[in-house]
Design an enzyme around this catalytic site. Structure first.
Site, mmCIF file in Angstrom:
data_model
loop_
_atom_site.group_PDB
_atom_site.id
_atom_site.type_symbol
_atom_site.label_atom_id
_atom_site.label_comp_id
_atom_site.label_asym_id
_atom_site.label_seq_id
_atom_site.Cartn_x
_atom_site.Cartn_y
_atom_site.Cartn_z
ATOM 1 N N LYS A 1 74.153 38.880 71.902
ATOM 2 C CA LYS A 1 73.958 37.521 71.104
ATOM 3 C C LYS A 1 74.439 37.894 69.709
ATOM 4 O O LYS A 1 73.681 38.811 68.974
ATOM 5 C CB LYS A 1 72.482 36.880 71.085
ATOM 6 N N ASN B 1 62.848 30.020 69.386
ATOM 7 C CA ASN B 1 61.931 31.027 69.216
ATOM 8 C C ASN B 1 60.743 30.663 68.207
ATOM 9 O O ASN B 1 59.576 30.401 68.776
ATOM 10 C CB ASN B 1 62.639 32.404 68.507
#
Lengths: 267, 75, 267, 75, 267, 267, 75, 75
Positions: free
Chosen positions: A105, A214
């Site tokens: 990522k 997150n």
């Protein structure tokens, strides 16, 4: 052929099939135990991890692999914290050297206050990493032109933000997200900005392939409960997108029949 | 003698902190000294990543800058 | 004691326990088959029905009871289409005479274009129906004062709208919905206006006890798919409400640690 | 004869439409005529709801306004 | 005939012509001097005042008439703080007895936390005051049915709120405000909830006849500056409403001609 | 020192003082007469123009200079329609060769459907034009990092969009606009996306130095009326920004005193 | 005598507070005592509003509940 | 003769369209032919912008690509 939707609801990134459209980060939890519980509750298959130094002063330093079994979850290393092309390459290579996969990522940050990406550097790093054989999922802003260039650069997924990392402001600009999805062929995963379940649901209703979050889970009062909420919210948003919502209208329309009313209603 | 003393101790930097280690140590040996499980980390030596099977055969040298990293929670 | 939340997630209306917080209408479907499939997909336990004349000219007129088994679903008759206290009483009594229960979803409409309630008439009808032993669930606008009066009148649930019936505009005024929930002791079920899954999710995130919808499901391109979406959305919104969302903020906050970065990062 | 004819036929309104029915019919009998299952409907006669067990014993009378309702899809 | 718009931009309430569509309250200022400056800066002609006891313990109690000349401003007494029909009538009559006019801004509050109106009591008080010859401008919620009844009761203007008094949340439900304006013949003045200039502008863009505010000006850091802002905002919103805005669309359309580009543009 | 605000409300771009914070385009009008009327009504001092071929087939081709006197308005040539650095330079130089000034509104488009900028090319073109002595006002997206780089490149003003050109969607992301203004030292002029007066007002309330629009005025039903609306809206928004708005809150606060109520109020 | 004492002092309530005032006072006189300009206020006596031109002729009586109000800032 | 004919006529492109013009024409002369006021336009010849005072002295040559532009309404 866009080829990302499959009959059974799963989707593909770089030829790999995933069933859950929710990708979660592993940062900011109060404990590793809470983290693993929340991640299991979320139903996520892909979880992101950061590359950082081992703390050699702690007697029993434990990396996240003690808590997350790579056979249970697909661990996706990120380049969080990198502000230059060189740093992003260094962290990506370190992450790959762990031997789990060649996925990364990619994040190249351009401003430390907003954590917004440096899109020029991100494009350059993406091209270099693709040339090195990485499967690059690129964090970017909600700019269509940059998203198109990232696809051209060979990214396997483009990950525009909904709003700044950790802000919880939700999808500030659904038009742009929708347009990015409309125009790209690779999967579009919205990354960052989701604050609560409805944000995740709205995100998926734009038609994107997945959502990464997150803080929304880790910083909830009850992370495990919020992870469950997110699991349902992502399913809800995806199902609603596929089902085709009714047209909103400013005029009311009765749900019960107007015919068949009785005689002699009071005037 | 000083030369022996010199040859017996190397000055290196590990994860940003200076350390003195005995000469003749391999990187794998260094990790053991640091109580780090080599299977759970990635090692970079002077900006080059070391493959795991090279850890035993790569000697630590004077002035080495070594980074020992692993995965931590991140978003 | 508000006493509506129970450990297992179920909730009470008038002493009766329900597991699903989604109540669905039965109008506007293309076929009875599609309706029953959609309702089953939604997971709803309570479904609303209207009272209308049997069409005597059709050879085999079939009421909705041919398709919905009262042992499977709790059928809640409404007074939809009524514009006066007298009419609402008449329809409520006819609904009760069917012998299923003494519950009624009270609607007294005040304007045929917007289908907004006549709150004065609704209050009067509610008091009279309560006196006759009905369990009254009252459709109303999003006005707190009216909601408080409906509670005082003995309604077993108060059902403010999110936006006009059949409009699909979602929760236009979340402040009012939240305030009504905060101030009432009886269950608050948001009724009308939901257009897609995120609307249902947002509704539940306000803390209300449930949500009632019809058009959002029946008028979707794929009603069964949307019913599934709504089931998840209601769970998501409820779970997010209970889990306590993160505070939104305009400043970004990294998800990955800022400590543990490597030396020699590019300047 | 006309008087006999008159006494043998009642003019009533069912669900808003005028109907002629034979005299001496009960409401239950009327429902049977209309092919309506009494267990699935509610009947209102002249604004009074009839209990289901009163349907057999309640005669239809001249000028009765009868409503036969049931549950249909609604929101 | 609606007859409220006149060629020169002025409008009529109860046959009286006003040039400014901004009505301001006089409460909450730090000083009377600041209040008069702000009100002059706002350009308002109508200003609301409350009826309260003279404070007999203060040596030189000065009512607001020492600061606002009734020849310069049209003073509109309100019934703020009243929770019953009887109280509203009492305050209205006291206000009228001051001899300035027979106008009253009717407020009957139903809840002290939200200051939302008691619409049932407001309707009753309105009818009684109209019968006594008052020109009643009625504060109400954003419910169309109540607004229609207030018009039927003879109110000379209906004043739905944009959001709760003193909240500054702006026009939470523009649909309802627009619908109220569409359906009523008497002037519609949005009363309460405006927080800053754009709120006033949005309010006027709904087509309403005017807007009444107090806290947005008085509680600004610089009340006189905000009063100027509001004067412009009301004009802007009214002018934009009359000018007919462009249709918003999700597709971009160039402002510069696509024809006439030069040859040999780089490929 | 940011130094752009001056005591008399005027502001500076590249050392030049302007009194009006509204910049208008000249495209899309039905007639040149309507255009000049609308521009005069708007009070704008700066107006943008495009560079295009003279139509040699028309007997009496008239450029816009026949209608706009450069002594009355400051004409700002744009590079609209350019998709590459080379084209943007070419059009900028042609515009400068007209001899009016060395200012240019730089646009390098990256996508013809959305007309979103190619930020990489815009940055490159900006640097080259600055090196050629141009005063560059750069159209860009709402990305802070790009805006900072444009400032670094020597642009005299940075012009983020509110939403796509010609869309009329208004300020979709006020957070980003506000953050760009907070972080840059050169003037920030929001360019594109305004649809009606309240959009202009909201734009200015973010604290930016000015706003540029074209379609919102030209495509209104009554362009001259809308131009007047925009003039007021920009003033309103600027004044409100400077005056410091009240804090919005979800709790109501009375505008009239709670003290001084009469005895014996009805219970 | 007590009656004289009684007659010389009246116990009233003005704006919610008990006051003793001399007998024979008009409402206008009361306002003067209170240093209130009658032109700027409205007076309610026992729930009846007094017209301004009745203030001089209206006597204050034992037990009167008087409200003296005016306009203040309000929204 | 062909050479004379050639020399008498030039083939150029103006604003994207081929045109034949007489030899010996200056750019300013071309503009007059086109009824264009030189003070209101900018001229680019073969990708080079011509200063206004160079228009009279710059000859039109065979194959020239000339762009004559001006300001039009734009946003």
């Amino acid at each position: 052929m866009k080829g990302k939707r499959r009959p059974d609801g799963s989707f593909l990134i770089a030829g790999r099939t995933f069933d859950s459209r929710l990708i979660v980060g592993t940062g900011k939890y109060h404990s590793n135990r809470e983290m693993t519980q929340a991640i299991r509750a979320s139903g996520a298959e892909v979880v992101t991890v950061a590359v950082r130094r081992v703390d050699l002063d702690r007697s029993r330093e434990e990396g996240i692999l003690h808590y997350l079994d790579p056979r249970e979850f697909f661990l996706l290393p990120n380049t969080a914290g990198c502000y230059t092309v060189a740093d992003a390459l260094r962290y990506a290579r370190l992450g790959r050297a762990a031997g789990l996969s060649d996925w990364v990522k990619l994040e190249v940050i351009g401003d430390e206050h907003t954590l917004l990406p440096d899109t020029t550097a991100t494009l350059e790093a993406a091209a270099l990493l693709v040339a090195e054989g990485f499967k690059v999922m690129a964090y970017t802003n909600d700019d269509l032109v940059t998203a198109l260039r990232l696809e051209d650069a060979g990214c396997v997924a483009v990950m525009p933000l909904a709003s700044p990392i950790g802000s919880g402001l939700g999808v500030v600009n659904p038009y742009y997200i929708r347009e990015i999805k409309r125009r790209l062929c690779v999967p579009v995963i919205v990354d960052a900005g989701v604050g609560t379940a409805s944000d995740a649901c709205i995100t998926m209703e734009q038609g994107v392939d997945g959502v990464l979050m997150n803080t929304a889970i880790a910083a909830a009062t009850d992370p495990v409960g919020m992870a469950t909420a997110m699991k349902h919210a992502v399913r809800a948003g995806r199902a609603a997108y596929l089902a085709g919502r009714m047209r909103p209208r400013e005029i009311a329309v009765p749900s019960s029949p107007v015919a068949g009313m009785l005689d002699g209603n009071t005037d | 003698m000083t030369t022996e003393g010199d040859s017996a101790t190397l000055s290196i930097v590990v994860n940003g902190k200076p350390r003195l280690v005995g000469a003749g140590l391999s990187v794998a040996g260094l990790l053991r000294t640091l109580k780090v499980n080599p299977g759970m980390v990635v090692v970079e030596r002077n900006r080059e990543i070391l493959a795991r099977d090279a850890l035993e055969t790569t000697p630590v040298k004077e002035g080495d800058r070594i980074e020992v990293v692993h995965f931590v929670g991140g978003g």
